[in-house]
Design an enzyme around this catalytic site. Structure first.
Site, mmCIF file in Angstrom:
data_model
loop_
_atom_site.group_PDB
_atom_site.id
_atom_site.type_symbol
_atom_site.label_atom_id
_atom_site.label_comp_id
_atom_site.label_asym_id
_atom_site.label_seq_id
_atom_site.Cartn_x
_atom_site.Cartn_y
_atom_site.Cartn_z
ATOM 1 N N HIS A 48 -1.746 0.429 2.023
ATOM 2 C CA HIS A 48 -1.937 -0.665 1.210
ATOM 3 C C HIS A 48 -3.180 -1.140 1.519
ATOM 4 C CE1 HIS A 48 2.576 -0.913 2.646
ATOM 5 N NE2 HIS A 48 2.678 -0.512 1.381
ATOM 6 N N ASP A 51 -3.414 -3.619 4.128
ATOM 7 C CA ASP A 51 -3.622 -2.751 5.489
ATOM 8 C C ASP A 51 -5.051 -3.245 5.921
ATOM 9 O OD1 ASP A 51 -0.920 -2.294 5.025
ATOM 10 O OD2 ASP A 51 -1.461 -0.342 4.838
HETATM 11 C C1 XLS Z 1 9.466 0.949 1.500
HETATM 12 C C2 XLS Z 1 8.449 2.002 0.846
HETATM 13 C C3 XLS Z 1 7.190 1.427 1.344
HETATM 14 C C4 XLS Z 1 6.032 2.358 0.229
HETATM 15 C C5 XLS Z 1 4.743 1.725 0.215
HETATM 16 O O1 XLS Z 1 10.684 1.194 1.639
HETATM 17 O O2 XLS Z 1 8.746 3.318 1.364
HETATM 18 O O3 XLS Z 1 6.715 1.956 2.514
HETATM 19 O O4 XLS Z 1 6.271 3.529 0.572
HETATM 20 O O5 XLS Z 1 4.701 0.620 -0.205
#
Ligand code: XLS
Ligand code: MG
Length: 365
Positions: A48, A51
């Site tokens: 993200h 992050d």
């Molecule tokens: C949540 C998602 C998240 C995405 C990234 O359930 O898996 O982690 O992969 O935003």
């Protein structure tokens, strides 16, 4: 084919907190996370934007963090394969980003995504993946799901346009999930997403990133979900993990549950020669300490490698080969005399075939 393994930075930076309990691990710097991945044989990461760059950072701070990340990536050879945004944590989006009933919030969501797209571009990410965690509802009386879909359509069109206007070499993807944190999310499965993409102005620019746990949450067969994406030419990424049914979103280590599901997903990816990165999106257990996070990383990768080896063993097993050849022969007209009507009913050797999968997975063959 050389496989690329990748992890969401958020997975190894996760501190073990859950809705009932405080974090059990200290914070991990994203640059150290990149070095740690490299030290454990991982070639790529997703992130993200937040992050790496806390939301609200000034442009100069952003550029400085990007410069540092790029240097760390060059030093370690680790690349960025996808970027997204964790705007779902921000209270302003509590009733949705793209689907919010407030036009002001919808604009903010687009602003937030475009800022994250810029970050992804600067890190060389070929994909911008959106899991719109707040784009759902608990109260259907408050918003027509049709309006929600139209707003999602406008939002994805705007983002695809932005990427094209900026001239970024980046594709867009949608990661479906049926629920959590919202009671129900609008883009809930691969099938929903494929149907939705067809309504966009440029469907060719947008694909899907299935996650195994999300398919399990929906009670679906993860390999079938992945197959639909592959069949449509839309598998732009994948999130590997594990999940036991009828539970909250567990995000277990790949291999931590549903071995057979994992096997059939790996079988599909390997047999189809899918070239994309094998990304793990799971969370170390809350009982895991900072060092144990790397045991988690190694476990995910090793589980994939073991299952890929089992796929090879399944393919080369003489009895499996014989059964599969027989099945193939039914497809030709000449051997049809054995089949109904008129002849004896077809005998399907599926009991044995399924048992052979078990023997191979258990290493007893
Ligand atoms: C949540 C998602 C998240 C995405 C990234 O359930 O898996 O982690 O992969 O935003
Ligand atoms: Mg995911």
């Amino acid at each position: 084919m050389k496989r690329t393994f990748s992890f969401g930075l958020w997975t190894i930076m996760h501190r073990g907190g859950d809705p009932f309990g405080a974090p059990t691990r200290g914070p991990r710097d994203p640059l150290d996370a990149i070095s740690g991945l490299a030290a454990h044989g991982v070639q790529a990461f997703e992130l993200h934007a937040e992050d790496l760059i806390p939301w609200g950072s000034r442009l100069a701070e952003r550029d400085d963090l990007i410069r540092k990340a790029r240097r760390r990536m060059e030093d370690t050879g680790v690349v960025c394969v996808a970027c997204g945004s964790d705007m779902f944590v921000d209270p302003v989006f509590k009733d949705g980003g793209m689907v919010s009933n407030e036009a002001r919030v919808r604009s903010l969501a687009i602003e937030r995504y475009t800022a994250a797209i810029d970050v992804g571009h600067l890190l060389g990410a070929p994909l911008f993946n959106i899991w719109g965690g707040r784009d759902g509802a608990e109260v259907d009386a408050g918003r027509s799901p049709i309006d929600a879909l139209k707003r999602l359509r406008d939002g994805f069109n705007a983002l695809a346009d932005y990427i094209a206007r900026q001239g970024y070499a980046m594709r867009l993807s949608i990661e479906p999930k049926p629920n959590e944190p919202r009671g129900d999310l609008y883009l809930s499965t691969v099938g929903h997403v494929l149907g939705f993409i067809a309504t966009l102005d440029h469907p060719e620019r947008v694909g899907v990133v299935p996650e195994l746990a999300h398919a399990a949450l929906a009670g679906l067969n993860p390999a079938h979900e992945v197959a639909h994406a592959l069949y449509a030419g839309k598998l732009f990424g994948i999130h590997l993990n594990a999940q036991r049914p009828l539970r909250f979103d567990q995000d277990l280590r790949f291999g931590g549950a549903n071995l057979k599901d994992g096997f059939f997903v790996v079988k599909l990816l390997e047999e189809e020669d899918w070239p994309g990165p094998r990304t793990f999106d799971a969370r170390p257990y809350r009982t895991t300490d900072e060092q144990g996070v790397w045991v988690f990383v190694e476990g995910c990768i090793r589980a994939y490698q073991i299952l890929a080896e089992k796929v090879r063993q399944f393919r080369d097993d003489p009895e499996v080969r014989q059964i599969l050849q027989d099945i193939k022969r039914w497809d030709t007209a000449e051997v049809d005399e054995a089949a109904e009507p008129g002849g004896a009913p077809r005998v399907f050797p599926y009991e044995r075939l399924d048992h052979l999968v078990l023997e191979i997975l258990m290493g007893t063959r």
